[in-house]
Design a protein around this motif. Structure first.
Motif: not given
Length: 81
Positions: A53-54, A57, A62-64, A78, A80
């Protein structure tokens, strides 16, 4: 499945780095600004899932946001950019 666009995806399956990265990469390549991926079981019990995932991102901008539904259940949302 061959899709040209994925507006929303919920990832809930294998928790290994290789599998999660493959799924996230597939989806991320078919998303544009403001499309969403939600990832189930985002917690320390699954380090491969967190690592994949990291990487997505960072690589795909992407924001998380993390949502805790209980003490041992977290979703990664996440979006975009």
């Amino acid at each position: 499945i061959q899709l040209s666009r994925v507006h929303f995806a919920f990832i809930d399956g294998s928790h290994t780095y290789v599998d999660v990265f493959y799924e996230l990469n597939y989806v991320a390549n078919r998303q544009i600004k403001n499309d969403i991926i939600v990832i189930d079981d985002y917690n320390l019990q699954y380090p491969g899932l967190i690592k994949a995932t990291s990487k997505i991102i960072k690589n795909y901008n992407y924001s998380l946001e993390l949502i805790n539904s209980s003490s041992n259940r977290t979703y990664a949302v996440c979006v975009k950019n």
